[in-house]
Design an enzyme around this catalytic site. Structure first.
Site, PDB file in Angstrom:
ATOM      1  N   ASP A   1      -8.749  48.847 -13.196  1.00 25.39           N
ATOM      2  CA  ASP A   1      -9.809  47.837 -13.236  1.00 25.39           C
ATOM      3  C   ASP A   1      -9.501  46.768 -14.286  1.00 25.39           C
ATOM      4  O   ASP A   1      -9.432  47.070 -15.473  1.00 25.39           O
ATOM      5  CB  ASP A   1     -11.145  48.526 -13.564  1.00 25.39           C
ATOM      6  CG  ASP A   1     -12.342  47.641 -13.257  1.00 25.39           C
ATOM      7  OD1 ASP A   1     -12.173  46.418 -13.159  1.00 25.39           O
ATOM      8  OD2 ASP A   1     -13.442  48.193 -13.114  1.00 25.39           O
ATOM      9  N   ASP A   2      -9.310  45.553 -13.850  1.00 30.15           N
ATOM     10  CA  ASP A   2      -9.026  44.417 -14.744  1.00 30.15           C
ATOM     11  C   ASP A   2      -7.649  44.517 -15.414  1.00 30.15           C
ATOM     12  O   ASP A   2      -7.429  43.913 -16.470  1.00 30.15           O
ATOM     13  CB  ASP A   2     -10.113  44.251 -15.834  1.00 30.15           C
ATOM     14  CG  ASP A   2     -11.491  43.913 -15.279  1.00 30.15           C
ATOM     15  OD1 ASP A   2     -11.645  43.838 -14.047  1.00 30.15           O
ATOM     16  OD2 ASP A   2     -12.417  43.728 -16.088  1.00 30.15           O
TER      17      ASP A   2
ATOM     18  N   CYS B   1     -14.771  42.831  -9.541  1.00 28.99           N
ATOM     19  CA  CYS B   1     -14.686  44.264  -9.213  1.00 28.99           C
ATOM     20  C   CYS B   1     -15.267  44.671  -7.866  1.00 28.99           C
ATOM     21  O   CYS B   1     -14.614  45.330  -7.057  1.00 28.99           O
ATOM     22  CB  CYS B   1     -15.399  45.068 -10.295  1.00 28.99           C
ATOM     23  SG  CYS B   1     -14.873  44.672 -11.958  1.00 28.99           S
TER      24      CYS B   1
ATOM     25  N   ARG C   1     -13.189  45.736  -4.349  1.00 28.53           N
ATOM     26  CA  ARG C   1     -13.210  47.120  -3.843  1.00 28.53           C
ATOM     27  C   ARG C   1     -13.647  47.158  -2.379  1.00 28.53           C
ATOM     28  O   ARG C   1     -13.146  47.949  -1.579  1.00 28.53           O
ATOM     29  CB  ARG C   1     -14.159  47.968  -4.691  1.00 28.53           C
ATOM     30  CG  ARG C   1     -13.525  48.388  -5.984  1.00 28.53           C
ATOM     31  CD  ARG C   1     -14.529  48.541  -7.119  1.00 28.53           C
ATOM     32  NE  ARG C   1     -13.858  48.085  -8.317  1.00 28.53           N
ATOM     33  CZ  ARG C   1     -13.060  48.848  -9.047  1.00 28.53           C
ATOM     34  NH1 ARG C   1     -12.918  50.121  -8.778  1.00 28.53           N
ATOM     35  NH2 ARG C   1     -12.415  48.351 -10.081  1.00 28.53           N
TER      36      ARG C   1
ATOM     37  N   LYS D   1     -14.710  54.560 -10.040  1.00 29.26           N
ATOM     38  CA  LYS D   1     -15.722  53.494  -9.905  1.00 29.26           C
ATOM     39  C   LYS D   1     -15.868  53.063  -8.452  1.00 29.26           C
ATOM     40  O   LYS D   1     -14.907  52.630  -7.837  1.00 29.26           O
ATOM     41  CB  LYS D   1     -15.283  52.319 -10.771  1.00 29.26           C
ATOM     42  CG  LYS D   1     -16.094  51.054 -10.589  1.00 29.26           C
ATOM     43  CD  LYS D   1     -15.681  50.071 -11.659  1.00 29.26           C
ATOM     44  CE  LYS D   1     -16.155  48.661 -11.366  1.00 29.26           C
ATOM     45  NZ  LYS D   1     -15.728  47.746 -12.438  1.00 29.26           N
TER      46      LYS D   1
ATOM     47  N   HIS E   1     -18.786  50.933  -6.788  1.00 29.11           N
ATOM     48  CA  HIS E   1     -19.158  49.509  -6.814  1.00 29.11           C
ATOM     49  C   HIS E   1     -19.378  48.874  -5.450  1.00 29.11           C
ATOM     50  O   HIS E   1     -19.100  47.689  -5.240  1.00 29.11           O
ATOM     51  CB  HIS E   1     -18.132  48.687  -7.614  1.00 29.11           C
ATOM     52  CG  HIS E   1     -18.824  47.718  -8.538  1.00 29.11           C
ATOM     53  ND1 HIS E   1     -18.148  46.945  -9.462  1.00 29.11           N
ATOM     54  CD2 HIS E   1     -20.132  47.405  -8.659  1.00 29.11           C
ATOM     55  CE1 HIS E   1     -19.033  46.197 -10.110  1.00 29.11           C
ATOM     56  NE2 HIS E   1     -20.231  46.457  -9.628  1.00 29.11           N
TER      57      HIS E   1
ATOM     58  N   SER F   1     -19.824  49.117 -12.793  1.00 32.08           N
ATOM     59  CA  SER F   1     -18.946  48.904 -13.953  1.00 32.08           C
ATOM     60  C   SER F   1     -19.414  49.661 -15.194  1.00 32.08           C
ATOM     61  O   SER F   1     -20.616  49.840 -15.414  1.00 32.08           O
ATOM     62  CB  SER F   1     -18.854  47.417 -14.287  1.00 32.08           C
ATOM     63  OG  SER F   1     -18.228  46.736 -13.231  1.00 32.08           O
TER      64      SER F   1
ATOM     65  N   HIS G   1     -11.233  48.122 -17.800  1.00 33.73           N
ATOM     66  CA  HIS G   1     -12.430  47.278 -17.892  1.00 33.73           C
ATOM     67  C   HIS G   1     -13.117  47.597 -19.223  1.00 33.73           C
ATOM     68  O   HIS G   1     -13.195  48.760 -19.608  1.00 33.73           O
ATOM     69  CB  HIS G   1     -13.348  47.634 -16.715  1.00 33.73           C
ATOM     70  CG  HIS G   1     -14.493  46.704 -16.480  1.00 33.73           C
ATOM     71  ND1 HIS G   1     -15.529  46.561 -17.374  1.00 33.73           N
ATOM     72  CD2 HIS G   1     -14.785  45.888 -15.439  1.00 33.73           C
ATOM     73  CE1 HIS G   1     -16.405  45.677 -16.881  1.00 33.73           C
ATOM     74  NE2 HIS G   1     -15.980  45.257 -15.711  1.00 33.73           N
TER      75      HIS G   1
ATOM     76  N   ASP H   1      -7.768  45.902  -9.449  1.00 35.29           N
ATOM     77  CA  ASP H   1      -8.793  45.226  -8.641  1.00 35.29           C
ATOM     78  C   ASP H   1      -8.881  43.731  -8.883  1.00 35.29           C
ATOM     79  O   ASP H   1      -9.434  43.001  -8.067  1.00 35.29           O
ATOM     80  CB  ASP H   1     -10.170  45.876  -8.865  1.00 35.29           C
ATOM     81  CG  ASP H   1     -10.761  45.555 -10.236  1.00 35.29           C
ATOM     82  OD1 ASP H   1      -9.982  45.322 -11.198  1.00 35.29           O
ATOM     83  OD2 ASP H   1     -11.992  45.547 -10.358  1.00 35.29           O
ATOM     84  N   ASN H   2      -8.383  43.268 -10.018  1.00 31.93           N
ATOM     85  CA  ASN H   2      -8.358  41.821 -10.334  1.00 31.93           C
ATOM     86  C   ASN H   2      -7.603  41.641 -11.638  1.00 31.93           C
ATOM     87  O   ASN H   2      -7.256  42.617 -12.305  1.00 31.93           O
ATOM     88  CB  ASN H   2      -9.782  41.224 -10.430  1.00 31.93           C
ATOM     89  CG  ASN H   2     -10.721  41.968 -11.354  1.00 31.93           C
ATOM     90  OD1 ASN H   2     -11.666  42.595 -10.910  1.00 31.93           O
ATOM     91  ND2 ASN H   2     -10.465  41.939 -12.655  1.00 31.93           N
TER      92      ASN H   2
ATOM     93  N   LYS I   1      -9.192  36.988 -14.420  1.00 27.53           N
ATOM     94  CA  LYS I   1     -10.373  37.451 -13.666  1.00 27.53           C
ATOM     95  C   LYS I   1     -11.406  36.345 -13.463  1.00 27.53           C
ATOM     96  O   LYS I   1     -11.658  35.553 -14.368  1.00 27.53           O
ATOM     97  CB  LYS I   1     -11.013  38.613 -14.441  1.00 27.53           C
ATOM     98  CG  LYS I   1     -12.288  39.168 -13.826  1.00 27.53           C
ATOM     99  CD  LYS I   1     -12.783  40.376 -14.620  1.00 27.53           C
ATOM    100  CE  LYS I   1     -14.087  40.914 -14.038  1.00 27.53           C
ATOM    101  NZ  LYS I   1     -14.498  42.189 -14.675  1.00 27.53           N
TER     102      LYS I   1
HETATM  103 MG    MG Z   1     -12.293  44.548 -12.124  1.00 24.12          MG
END
Ligand code: MG
Length: 481
Positions: A43-44, A83, A87, A136, A138, A161, A226, A278-279, A299
Site C-alpha cells: 500500500d503506497d 487505495c 483495489r 486491507k 477497502h 485504511s 501506508h 496499489d499506488n 499518489k
Molecule cells: Mg494506497
C-alpha cells in the site's frame, strides 16, 4: 436486471464446468492441476522503493530474488492512484469508474462493491479454488460488501485504511476505532499495528500449507507502508532509511515467508506469485513516504509516480527467469489473465457486452515472452470520473487538469506536509525518452496528439468524463445500503 440474470447464467455455467472437472477425477493431478495464484499487494509503495527497482537504502533480498527468478515489469499500472479505487480495479478487471468504486471509502461510506460484479476471487472459487484474503479490503466495510460475500473463503484484516482511526495526525475526530475483522466479525478495535505484517504473513503461510492439495488463490494486501507506519520489533532500526525502510524490509521478509512455504510444500512450480503496489508514494508524508524513483509526482495524481508501480511475477518454468518487460500491463489485466491460466473459457477472448470489463489477457507480457506486446492500444488515467491522461505505446497525453504537488516543507515522522494545487495543460510526453514527464512535445507532434485525442473521445463515450461533462454509456453503479 439484465446483468443480474446474466450473472446467474454465468455462475450456472461455471458451476457446471466445476462439476465436470470434478467428475473427471476430483483431486487435480500434478499435471492437469491449474496454477495457484498469490498476489501480494503493498500500500503506497513507490516505484523506486525496492532494491531491484533502484532503492539504495532499503534491502529487499526476497523481492530481488523473485525478480531474478521471474519477470520485472517497468510499465505496470494501477487504475487510479488511490487505495480503494485501485483495489476495486485489481479484483474486477474494470476501471474503477466503470463500477462506481472511487476514492478511498472510509467508515462513513454507505456503498461498496456491487453484488453483481464478478471478482477474481469469485471466478476462481467457482472453478474449485480455495480462496483467502489477508489484509486491507477497502471495497466497502458493511457486511454485504466484505470479502466473504465476494468470493473469499477466509478473511482477516482491516476493512479500510489503517490511518482511518482516532489517532489520525490531523483528522482523528472523524474516525471511530479501527476494526480488525476475521471472517465477517469485528474481533478487535484499534489493533496493535506493529503486528499487522506478521499476522498477514502467518495466515498466508498457514493457508498455503492447508491447501497444498487444492488449487488456491491467496490475496495478501498489506496495510503497510501506508501511514501510520508500524513495524514489528524484529525489523525496527534494521534499514538505512528509518521507519519507512524498516517497514519495506518487513514486507520483503513476508514475501520470503510465502516463497519458503511454497518450496516446503512442493508447490513452487505450481504457483504464480505476483508482487505489486496499489499506488505511488504519499509524498506529503516526507520521511514516512516512499519514492517514485525517476517518475514525476506520486499518489493522488495521474503523473507516472502516482500510477506506475513495481510489479514482479514469478512462476518457475512458466515465467521467463530474469526477464524484464516495458510493455504496458495493469492490475485490470489480472482477472482475465488468471482466468485464462485457470482454463476459464468465458473470460477469454471478447469481453461480454452484458458485463464488460476493461482488462485483457496480458499473459505474454506478464510471463516475459521476448516479443510480447501490450494488449492495450491505449491505457486511460482517470482520477475519479475525470479523464486526465491517455497513454498509447510510448506516448502519453495529459488533458488540462488540476493536480496536487508538494511545494512547501514535507511531512516529518508521521505528520503530513502540505500540497498545493497545480495545473497542467494539454501536454504530450514521450515516456521512452522522458519517463519523468519533463519535456512537453505536443507542439512538435500534432498528429500524435490528434490520435490520442481520438482514443480519449472513444473512451469518454464509454466511461464518461467529468471535465467534458460527458456521461459514459458503460458505467454501472456501486452497491449501496
Ligand atoms: Mg494506497
Amino acid at each position: 436486471m439484465v446483468r443480474r440474470s446474466w450473472r446467474i447464467v454465468f455462475l450456472n455455467v461455471l458451476a457446471g464446468l466445476a462439476v465436470l472437472a470434478q467428475g473427471a477425477g476430483s483431486a487435480h493431478s500434478a499435471e492437469d492441476r491449474p496454477p495457484n495464484f498469490v498476489i501480494v499487494f503493498a500500500d503506497d509503495l513507490g516505484y523506486g522503493d525496492l532494491g531491484c527497482y533502484g532503492a539504495k537504502n532499503i534491502v529487499t533480498p526476497n523481492l530481488d530474488r523473485m525478480a531474478r527468478e521471474g519477470n520485472r515489469l517497468t510499465s505496470f499500472y494501477v487504475a487510479q492512484a488511490v487505495c480503494g479505487a485501485s483495489r476495486a480495479a485489481l479484483l474486477t478487471g474494470c476501471y474503477p469508474n466503470r463500477i462506481g468504486m472511487l476514492g478511498a471509502p472510509g467508515p462513513q461510506a454507505r456503498h461498496g462493491i456491487h453484488p453483481d460484479e464478478m471478482t477474481l476471487a469469485e471466478v476462481l472459487q467457482q472453478r474449485g479454488y480455495a480462496t483467502a484474503m489477508y489484509g486491507k479490503w477497502h471495497m466497502g466495510h458493511q457486511h454485504e460488501f466484505l470479502p466473504l460475500q465476494h468470493g473469499f473463503d477466509d478473511y482477516f484484516g482491516l476493512p479500510y485504511s489503517n490511518d482511518m482511526w482516532p489517532n489520525h495526525p490531523t483528522n482523528g475526530r472523524d474516525y471511530p476505532p479501527l476494526p480488525l475483522i476475521a471472517g465477517n466479525d469485528v474481533i478487535e478495535l484499534n489493533p496493535d499495528q506493529t503486528q499487522l505484517t506478521t499476522w498477514y504473513a502467518e495466515r498466508a503461510v498457514n493457508f498455503i500449507e492447508a491447501n497444498r492439495d487444492t488449487p488456491f488463490f491467496l490475496y495478501v494486501a498489506h496495510a503497510m507502508p501506508h501511514v501510520p507506519l508500524f513495524v514489528s520489533e524484529n525489523f525496527q532500526g534494521k534499514s538505512k532509511q528509518g521507519r519507512y525502510g524498516d517497514v519495506i524490509q518487513e514486507i520483503d521478509w513476508s514475501v520470503g515467508q510465502i516463497l519458503d512455504a511454497l518450496q516446503r510444500t512442493g508447490l513452487d512450480e505450481n504457483t504464480l506469485v505476483l508482487f505489486t503496489s496499489d499506488n505511488g508514494p504519499w509524498l506529503s508524508y516526507g520521511n514516512h513516504a516512499g519514492s517514485a524513483g525517476p517518475l514525476r509526482e506520486g499518489k493522488g495524481t495521474a503523473w507516472e509516480g502516482g500510477v506506475r508501480v513495481p510489479c514482479i511475477v514469478r512462476w518457475p518454468g512458466h515465467v521467463r527467469a530474469g526477464s524484464e518487460s516495458a510493455e504496458v500491463a495493469a492490475t485490470i489485466d489480472l482477472l482475465p489473465t488468471f482466468a485464462h491460466l485457470a482454463g476459464e473459457p468465458l473470460l477469454t477472448g471478447e469481453p461480454l457486452p452484458e458485463r464488460k470489463i476493461d482488462g485483457a489477457n496480458a499473459w505474454p507480457v506478464l510471463s516475459g515472452q521476448p516479443d510480447a506486446r501490450s494488449p492495450h492500444e491505449a491505457y486511460y488515467y482517470y482520477w475519479g470520473n475525470e479523464l486526465q491522461a491517455v497513454r498509447s505505446g510510448r506516448w502519453k497525453l495529459h488533458f488540462p487538469h488540476d493536480y496536487r504537488s508538494l511545494t512547501g516543507p514535507a511531512g516529518q515522522d508521521g505528520r503530513p506536509g502540505g500540497y498545493t494545487n497545480q495545473r497542467c495543460g494539454l501536454e504530450l510526453y514521450d515516456l521512452e525518452s522522458d519517463v519523468g514527464e519533463r519535456n512537453n512535445v505536443a507542439a512538435q507532434n500534432p498528429e500524435v496528439v490528434q490520435r490520442l485525442q481520438n482514443l480519449a473521445n472513444a473512451m469518454r463515450e464509454e466511461l464518461g468524463d467529468s471535465r467534458t461533462s460527458q456521461k459514459g454509456q458503460g458505467v454501472r453503479p456501486p452497491g449501496s445500503i
